[in-house]
Design an enzyme around this catalytic site. Sequence first.
Site, PDB file in Angstrom:
ATOM      1  N   TYR A 187       0.820  -1.210   0.000  1.00  0.00           N
ATOM      2  CA  TYR A 187       0.000   0.000   0.000  1.00  0.00           C
ATOM      3  C   TYR A 187       0.859   1.268   0.000  1.00  0.00           C
ATOM      4  CZ  TYR A 187      -3.986  -2.992   1.259  1.00  0.00           C
ATOM      5  OH  TYR A 187      -4.954  -3.964   1.274  1.00  0.00           O
ATOM      6  N   LYS A 206       3.270 -15.432   2.354  1.00  0.00           N
ATOM      7  CA  LYS A 206       3.154 -16.203   1.107  1.00  0.00           C
ATOM      8  C   LYS A 206       4.581 -16.555   0.684  1.00  0.00           C
ATOM      9  CE  LYS A 206       0.704 -17.823  -2.334  1.00  0.00           C
ATOM     10  NZ  LYS A 206      -0.084 -19.052  -2.149  1.00  0.00           N
ATOM     11  N   ASP A 215      -3.267 -18.074   1.780  1.00  0.00           N
ATOM     12  CA  ASP A 215      -4.425 -18.757   1.179  1.00  0.00           C
ATOM     13  C   ASP A 215      -4.969 -19.821   2.139  1.00  0.00           C
ATOM     14  OD1 ASP A 215      -1.916 -19.805   0.707  1.00  0.00           O
ATOM     15  OD2 ASP A 215      -2.402 -20.743  -1.203  1.00  0.00           O
ATOM     16  N   ASP A 241      -5.260  -6.734   6.091  1.00  0.00           N
ATOM     17  CA  ASP A 241      -6.461  -5.993   5.706  1.00  0.00           C
ATOM     18  C   ASP A 241      -7.597  -6.994   5.445  1.00  0.00           C
ATOM     19  OD1 ASP A 241      -8.175  -4.073   4.832  1.00  0.00           O
ATOM     20  OD2 ASP A 241      -7.032  -3.487   3.058  1.00  0.00           O
ATOM     21  N   ASP A 265     -10.742  -8.495   8.329  1.00  0.00           N
ATOM     22  CA  ASP A 265     -12.167  -8.357   7.991  1.00  0.00           C
ATOM     23  C   ASP A 265     -12.850  -9.718   8.004  1.00  0.00           C
ATOM     24  OD1 ASP A 265     -12.228  -5.669   7.800  1.00  0.00           O
ATOM     25  OD2 ASP A 265     -12.841  -5.572   5.692  1.00  0.00           O
TER      26      ASP A 265
END
Length: 371
Positions: A155, A204, A236, A260, A264
């Site tokens: 980001y 990852k 994943d 992020d 959620d």
Amino acid sequence: MSSPPPGKRRSMQMNYKIALVPGDGIGPDVVTEAVKVLDKIGEKYGHRFQYTTVLAGGAAIDAVGECLPQNTIDVCRNSDAVLLGAVGGWKWDTLPGDQRPERALLGLRKELGLFANLRPALLFEELAEACPLKPEIIEGGLDIVVVRELTGGIYFGEKGYKDTELGRAAYDVEQYAEEEIRRIAVVAFDMAMKRNKKLTSVDKANVLESSRHWRNIVKEVSGEYPEVELSHMYIDNAAMQMVRDPKQFDVIVTSNIFGDILSDEASMITGSIGMLPSASLAKGNFGMYEPVHGSAPDIAGQDKANPMATILSAAMMLRYTFGLSREADDVEAAVKSVLAAGGRTSDLARPGKEALGTKEAGDLIATAVGK
Ligand code: NAD
């Protein structure tokens, strides 16, 4: 009492300076109730909370023409902690992106050096019916904290466009420096030490170089925390495990983008958005505390907002910035007792059932704290 800069707060301090940033929409409604509860804690345990209210978001745009006035930054910096409601609303939706109220949040994170985002996903037994997972999966409750890196990664990395054989390409670079990983890992290990000494680092590393770097540094930091059981999981798989068997997690640490999404996902398991607190921490325990929800313009000023997410955010402030665990436990127990007695705000009430107003919910929780 004067307050040292973020990160330099003295221990044993009984007076705490709190910057209040109510913001827009239901922000002022819910912050008022959290202050009510904090004051009750102050009364009961002999602490003094000293508040300074400042503007941010749409309220600041209307008053002074910018969403994050310098005075707001200064007051926050000179406080021990910040309690924020929410910013934004329909009134300012047509402004260009860089002038919108929500920019105040990014500005505060940057100006206050808030690099660690803590998102607890706590399923109150009393609200188990709001959980979208099967009862057997969540039996016995659920209590996870996602520690998300907040100021680095993709980001904030280099971004742009370039011409390629396949046409114009856009790119965003995921980059993590050692110190960025180390400091978020320390926050996560410290958190694990205060809880069940179990930490899952999500990355990852089977594909990304930045993730391999992440994993190596997290392993290095783990040497300083021999009591914490550390495991690593690919994002994943973590996303899948979160709905298959969320109880296997206790503290999760991960990068900005993975955090992020995962925070959620974890929070959805707990039902209503009106119940979710969060904290963003800087070095030295300074923190900004806020509910996960937005300004909910559809119910603003109507005494319909659930103040529990903000009250639980205030409990996090007591625990993580002020080191007042007993007081934090007290606030959380008060929320639980109101739920156990059947108290439900409009977001939680079953259709046709009577709902508590914002003020009434705040009063009940403050009374439960006072007992
Ligand atoms: P929202 O979270 O404000 O509202 C989503 C839905 O949840 C609405 O129906 C709302 O009534 C309900 N809701 C939210 N909080 C509630 C509470 N405490 N009690 C009861 N019901 C609640 O999200 P949105 O509608 O997408 O966004 C509204 C505004 O808030 C936008 O301007 C958005 O940019 C802003 N926003 C701000 C923040 C923040 O300040 N941290 C976060 C998200 C969105």
